[in-house]
Design an enzyme around this catalytic site. Structure first.
Site, PDB file in Angstrom:
ATOM      1  CG  ASN A 295      -1.840   1.382   1.549  1.00 40.61           C
ATOM      2  OD1 ASN A 295      -1.917   2.187   0.484  1.00 40.61           O
ATOM      3  ND2 ASN A 295      -2.289   1.217   2.325  1.00 40.61           N
ATOM      4  CD1 TRP A 296       3.258   1.630  -2.906  1.00 39.26           C
ATOM      5  CD2 TRP A 296       3.279   2.694  -4.921  1.00 39.26           C
ATOM      6  NE1 TRP A 296       3.872   0.218  -4.187  1.00 39.26           N
ATOM      7  CE2 TRP A 296       4.433   1.694  -5.288  1.00 39.26           C
ATOM      8  CE3 TRP A 296       3.093   3.517  -5.526  1.00 39.26           C
ATOM      9  CZ2 TRP A 296       4.773   0.703  -6.358  1.00 39.26           C
ATOM     10  CZ3 TRP A 296       4.078   3.234  -6.803  1.00 39.26           C
ATOM     11  CH2 TRP A 296       4.595   2.401  -7.217  1.00 39.26           C
ATOM     12  CE  LYS A 297      -0.309   2.814   5.220  1.00 38.86           C
ATOM     13  NZ  LYS A 297      -0.299   3.431   6.773  1.00 38.86           N
TER      14      LYS A 297
ATOM     15  N   GLY B  62       3.311  -1.718   4.726  1.00 40.60           N
ATOM     16  CA  GLY B  62       2.794  -0.073   3.744  1.00 40.60           C
ATOM     17  C   GLY B  62       4.199   0.810   3.796  1.00 40.60           C
TER      18      GLY B  62
ATOM     19  CD  GLU C 171      -3.491  -2.637   8.240  1.00 34.64           C
ATOM     20  OE1 GLU C 171      -1.822  -3.021   7.123  1.00 34.64           O
ATOM     21  OE2 GLU C 171      -3.685  -1.311   7.816  1.00 34.64           O
TER      22      GLU C 171
ATOM     23  CB  SER D 117       5.764  -2.299  11.873  1.00 38.48           C
ATOM     24  OG  SER D 117       4.906  -0.649  12.629  1.00 38.48           O
TER      25      SER D 117
ATOM     26  N   GLY E 288       2.903   2.150  11.693  1.00 36.87           N
ATOM     27  CA  GLY E 288       3.918   2.694  11.726  1.00 36.87           C
ATOM     28  C   GLY E 288       4.638   3.027  12.943  1.00 36.87           C
TER      29      GLY E 288
ATOM     30  CD  GLU F  50      -3.228   5.326   7.108  1.00 40.97           C
ATOM     31  OE1 GLU F  50      -2.836   5.593   6.188  1.00 40.97           O
ATOM     32  OE2 GLU F  50      -1.832   5.006   7.889  1.00 40.97           O
TER      33      GLU F  50
ATOM     34  CG  HIS G 239      -5.895   2.191   5.888  1.00 29.77           C
ATOM     35  ND1 HIS G 239      -5.192   3.127   6.670  1.00 29.77           N
ATOM     36  CD2 HIS G 239      -4.962   1.122   4.926  1.00 29.77           C
ATOM     37  CE1 HIS G 239      -4.174   1.899   6.811  1.00 29.77           C
ATOM     38  NE2 HIS G 239      -3.897   0.723   6.165  1.00 29.77           N
TER      39      HIS G 239
END
Ligand SMILES: O=C[C@H](O)COP(=O)(O)O
Length: 266
Positions: free
Chosen positions: A11-13, A235, A169, A214, A175, A104, A102
């Protein structure tokens, strides 16, 4: 017994302009050449780079070994939704997967389980495989409410005919450089498989369960050595072709070193 390939989803975000996305895709391709068929990579760039990434993969004829996914879609097929992207639009650009729910997006855009379920329906209707993210906060974990939070997210966000991927997740792991212990993760996977069986009302569950948060090449061996894990959602490390493909190599090594079978590795 034929097992499904382990899924290594990147997932490149919100990262990647034309030049860097092109380079990263080419670097992943180059390094992934040696990967065996028992590992499947899915690259999820931002919307703006999906077509470019699909085109590069098509030109290299990688078949099902490396696929492309989106990071979100709208719940409707089309209409007056300024700024949004539908599941059909993703599929039209060559995407095969889409990440939904997600944390986020749940946090920044107030996405609810009910909304995510509508997006799951839209994705499945468009022929995409939804990758539905669930996970508890640190506060919920410390209060001993993780299991009930996960149960409620599964009940609320999955359709009863769900065909896709579940990504566990924990929000505190994203992160942060912190991951659950192997034992803890194994127990959670067991819990999630039971919850899935009950939500989908069948014993033969064909929903891979991934871990995300992570994941680095260093931890990948321990995480992917769990017999029931379907893969990982990566990520930050997916923005580096070497680290991303090292994680995929770890999956392949685990597969070749132990026989895998289980309800969510179909
Ligand atoms: O979608 C990926 C997850 O948010 C994990 O991100 P991370 O690997 O940077 O912790």
């Amino acid at each position: 017994m034929n097992e499904s390939p382990k899924l290594i989803i990147g997932n490149w975000k919100m990262n990647g302009l034309r030049a860097s996305a092109h380079q990263l895709t080419c670097d992943v391709l180059q390094r992934a050449r040696a990967l065996p068929n028992d590992v499947r990579l899915v690259i999820c760039p931002p919307f703006t780079q999906i077509e470019r990434t699909s085109r590069i993969l098509r030109a290299r004829n990688v078949g099902e070994t490396i696929l492309v996914g989106g990071q979100d879609c709208h719940m409707s097929h089309n209409g007056a939704h300024t700024g949004d992207i539908s599941a059909e639009m993703l599929a039209d650009l060559g995407a095969r997967y889409v990440i939904l729910g997600h944390s986020e997006r749940r946090q920044a855009h107030g996405e609810t389980d009910a909304l995510i379920r509508l997006k799951v329906r839209a994705a499945m209707d468009a022929g995409l495989r939804p990758v539905v993210c669930i996970g508890e906060t640190m506060h919920e974990r410390q209060e001993g409410r993780a299991a009930s939070v996960l149960a409620s997210q599964i009940d609320g966000s999955l359709t009863s005919d769900f065909e896709g991927v579940l990504a566990y997740e924990p929000i505190w792991a994203i992160g942060s450089g912190v991951t659950p212990s192997r034992d803890e993760l194994e127990r959670t996977l067991y819990l999630l498989s039971g919850l899935l069986r009950s939500r989908l009302k069948k014993d033969d569950i064909r929903v891979p369960i991934l871990y995300g948060g992570s994941v680095t090449p260093d931890q990948a061996h321990a995480i992917l050595s769990i017999r029931s894990i379907g893969g990982v959602l990566v990520g930050n490390a997916s923005l580096d072709a070497l680290r991303f493909t090292q994680i995929a190599e770890a999956a392949s090594l685990q597969l070749s070193s132990q026989p895998l079978s289980g309800p969510y590795n179909s």
